[in-house]
Design a protein around this motif. Structure first.
Motif, PDB file in Angstrom:
ATOM      1  N   TYR A  99       0.820  -1.214   0.000  1.00 46.63           N
ATOM      2  CA  TYR A  99       0.000   0.000   0.000  1.00 46.63           C
ATOM      3  C   TYR A  99       0.853   1.263   0.000  1.00 46.63           C
ATOM      4  O   TYR A  99       0.349   2.344  -0.220  1.00 46.63           O
ATOM      5  N   ARG A 172      -8.857  -4.350  -9.201  1.00 44.88           N
ATOM      6  CA  ARG A 172      -8.215  -3.773  -8.019  1.00 44.88           C
ATOM      7  C   ARG A 172      -6.919  -4.521  -7.653  1.00 44.88           C
ATOM      8  O   ARG A 172      -6.900  -5.748  -7.603  1.00 44.88           O
ATOM      9  N   SER A 210      -5.247 -10.782  -6.314  1.00 45.62           N
ATOM     10  CA  SER A 210      -4.651 -11.028  -5.002  1.00 45.62           C
ATOM     11  C   SER A 210      -4.633 -12.532  -4.740  1.00 45.62           C
ATOM     12  O   SER A 210      -4.950 -13.321  -5.636  1.00 45.62           O
ATOM     13  N   SER A 211      -4.282 -12.904  -3.520  1.00 48.98           N
ATOM     14  CA  SER A 211      -4.252 -14.337  -3.191  1.00 48.98           C
ATOM     15  C   SER A 211      -5.680 -14.851  -2.983  1.00 48.98           C
ATOM     16  O   SER A 211      -6.566 -14.122  -2.542  1.00 48.98           O
ATOM     17  N   GLU A 213      -7.336 -16.950  -1.021  1.00 52.16           N
ATOM     18  CA  GLU A 213      -8.076 -17.237   0.224  1.00 52.16           C
ATOM     19  C   GLU A 213      -9.152 -16.185   0.487  1.00 52.16           C
ATOM     20  O   GLU A 213     -10.110 -16.447   1.210  1.00 52.16           O
TER      21      GLU A 213
HETATM   22  C1  3IO Z   1      -4.894  -9.294   1.980  1.00 52.76           C
HETATM   23  C2  3IO Z   1      -5.035  -8.144   2.748  1.00 52.76           C
HETATM   24  C3  3IO Z   1      -5.885  -8.171   3.808  1.00 52.76           C
HETATM   25  C4  3IO Z   1      -6.597  -9.307   4.148  1.00 52.76           C
HETATM   26  C5  3IO Z   1      -6.455 -10.451   3.413  1.00 52.76           C
HETATM   27  C6  3IO Z   1      -5.610 -10.428   2.328  1.00 52.76           C
HETATM   28  N1  3IO Z   1      -5.286 -11.409   1.446  1.00 52.76           N
HETATM   29  C7  3IO Z   1      -4.411 -10.924   0.553  1.00 52.76           C
HETATM   30  C8  3IO Z   1      -4.135  -9.636   0.849  1.00 52.76           C
HETATM   31  C9  3IO Z   1      -3.182  -8.872   0.081  1.00 52.76           C
HETATM   32  C10 3IO Z   1      -3.439  -7.486   0.041  1.00 52.76           C
HETATM   33  O1  3IO Z   1      -3.094  -6.779   0.924  1.00 52.76           O
HETATM   34  C11 3IO Z   1      -4.129  -6.958  -1.072  1.00 52.76           C
HETATM   35  O2  3IO Z   1      -4.368  -5.755  -1.011  1.00 52.76           O
HETATM   36  O3  3IO Z   1      -4.439  -7.674  -2.027  1.00 52.76           O
END
Ligand code: 3IO
Length: 341
Positions: A99, A172, A210-211, A213
Motif C-alpha cells: 500500500y 483492483r 490477489s491471493s 483465500e
Molecule cells: C490481503 C489483505 C488483507 C486481508 C487479506 C488479504 N489477502 C491478501 C491480501 C493482500 C493485500 O493486501 C491486497 O491488497 O491484495
C-alpha cells in the motif's frame, strides 16, 4: 487483655502494609499490556496470524505479557499503520507494504514477478531479505516478523480467458501487483483490501488481483464467479513494534519475541497455502466458481509481458543507490533454497 489484642491487630496491619509494599513490582502491577492493531476484518489471514502470535506470546511468557488485539481497522487503518506504530497509537501493528510501494522499496521487491512458488517459501525469503538488508524504512520500529500472501490470481465478475478479455477492465490491486496488471493492459485500480468489497459491489471494479483465500474470507466468491490462474506476484506484510515500547520490555520477553520472528513467518506461510486450497474447494463446490487455466501459449504470452518489469526495477533503483541487482539475485537464491532446489 484489650491492650494485647490491640498490639496483635496493629502487628497484622503493619505486616500487611509491609508485604504489599515489598512485593515485587511485577506481582502488583500485573502483566505487561500491549496493543496490536490490524487493518482487515478478524477472519482474514493477517488477523488469524495475529491471534496465533498473541496466544504463543502469552503462553511462552507464562502470562507475563498480555496482548489486546484490534482487528478491522478499529485502532489503526491500512495506510496509517506504520506511522501509527511510530507515534505509539498502537504498540504493535501489521501492515501491507504494497500500500506504500515508494516507502518500502527493498522489501517490496518480493512483489516483482520472480516466480515465487507459494507463501511459505516467499515468507521465509522476505524475512531473510529484511534481515540481510535492514532497510532504513524500518529504522524507527522493531520488526517482529514478515510474511507474504500466496501468489496472486485474477478473481472477476466476468470471464477472463485471454489478454483481450482483460484489456481495459478495471481490476483492483496494489503495489507490485498493480504494475503487473498494467503490463497486461488492465485498468488497475489501487486501494487497500478492506475497501474492495464495496468497490466490487458498486461495480467500481470488476475484479481483484490477489491471493485466493479472500474468495472465502471476504466472500468474494459470491460476486466473482471466475478465477484466472497466473500465480504471480505475492503481497508483502510486516509486523512492527513501537521502538520505545520494545526497549522497555524485559530481556526475557524480548527473547521470546525474537525467537518467534522466523517461526511466525513460516507458520503464516503454511497457514496461507493451506487456506487457499480450502477457500478454492469451497468456492468451486458451494459457489459454483469457474477456474480458468491458461494454455501454455497464452501463459508464455502473459509472462513475456512481465519481463521488462524486473529489469526496469533494477535500473530505477540502481540509480537511487540501492544494490538492486543483488536484491533480485538474493530473492531468487533464497527462494530456491527454501524450495529445496
Ligand atoms: C490481503 C489483505 C488483507 C486481508 C487479506 C488479504 N489477502 C491478501 C491480501 C493482500 C493485500 O493486501 C491486497 O491488497 O491484495
Amino acid at each position: 487483655m484489650k491492650r494485647k489484642l490491640g498490639f496483635v491487630l496493629a502487628g497484622i496491619f503493619l505486616a500487611t502494609i509491609f508485604s504489599i509494599t515489598w512485593m515485587p513490582a511485577s506481582a502488583t502491577a500485573g502483566p505487561i499490556k500491549l496493543t496490536y492493531a490490524n487493518f482487515p476484518p478478524a477472519p482474514t489471514f493477517p488477523c488469524v496470524q495475529m491471534e496465533r502470535w498473541k496466544k504463543e506470546v502469552e503462553k511462552r511468557t507464562n502470562g507475563k505479557v498480555a496482548i489486546s488485539t484490534f482487528p478491522g481497522g478499529t485502532l489503526l487503518k491500512a495506510k496509517g499503520m506504520m506511522d501509527g506504530v511510530i507515534a505509539g497509537t498502537a504498540d504493535i501493528g501489521n501492515l501491507c507494504m504494497a500500500y506504500q510501494p515508494g516507502r518500502f522499496l527493498i522489501t517490496n521487491a518480493i512483489a516483482l514477478p520472480l516466480g515465487l512458488p507459494n507463501s511459505e517459501v516467499a515468507s521465509l525469503t522476505l524475512w531473510d531479505l529484511y534481515r540481510k538488508y535492514k532497510p532504513k524504512a524500518f529504522a524507527k520500529v522493531k520488526v517482529l516478523t514478515m510474511f507474504t500472501t500466496a501468489p496472486s490470481n485474477i478473481m472477476s465478475k466476468i470471464p477472463i480467458r485471454n489478454l483481450e478479455e482483460l484489456k481495459g477492465v478495471p481490476i483492483r490491486a496494489s503495489g507490485g501487483a498493480a504494475q503487473i496488471l498494467k503490463a497486461w493492459g488492465a485498468n488497475r485500480v489501487g486501494m487497500p483490501m478492506p475497501e474492495t468489497p464495496e468497490a466490487l459491489q458498486k461495480g467500481v471494479v470488476k475484479g481483484l488481483f490477489s491471493s485466493l483465500e479472500v474468495m472465502k474470507d471476504f466472500k468474494f466468491a459470491e460476486l466473482c464467479k471466475y478465477v484466472t490462474m497466473i500465480q504471480t506476484p505475492v503481497y508483502p506484510f510486516a509486523v512492527v513494534m513501537n521502538m520505545d515500547k520494545w526497549n522497555s520490555l524485559p530481556k526475557d520477553v524480548q527473547k521470546v519475541f525474537d525467537e518467534l520472528g522466523t517461526q511466525q513467518s513460516v507458520w503464516t506461510g503454511v497457514y496461507m497455502d493451506n487456506h487457499v486450497k480450502k477457500a478454492m474447494r469451497w468456492s468451486k463446490r458451494k459457489q459454483g466458481v469457474k477456474v480458468f487455466r491458461l494454455s501454455k501459449k497464452q501463459q508464455a504470452k502473459w509472462y513475456k509481458l512481465l519481463e521488462p518489469i524486473t529489469a526496469k526495477w533494477i535500473e530505477k533503483n540502481k540509480a537511487k543507490g540501492l544494490p538492486a541487482e543483488a536484491i533480485v539475485q538474493d530473492i531468487k537464491d533464497f527462494a530456491q533454497m527454501y524450495s529445496g532446489k
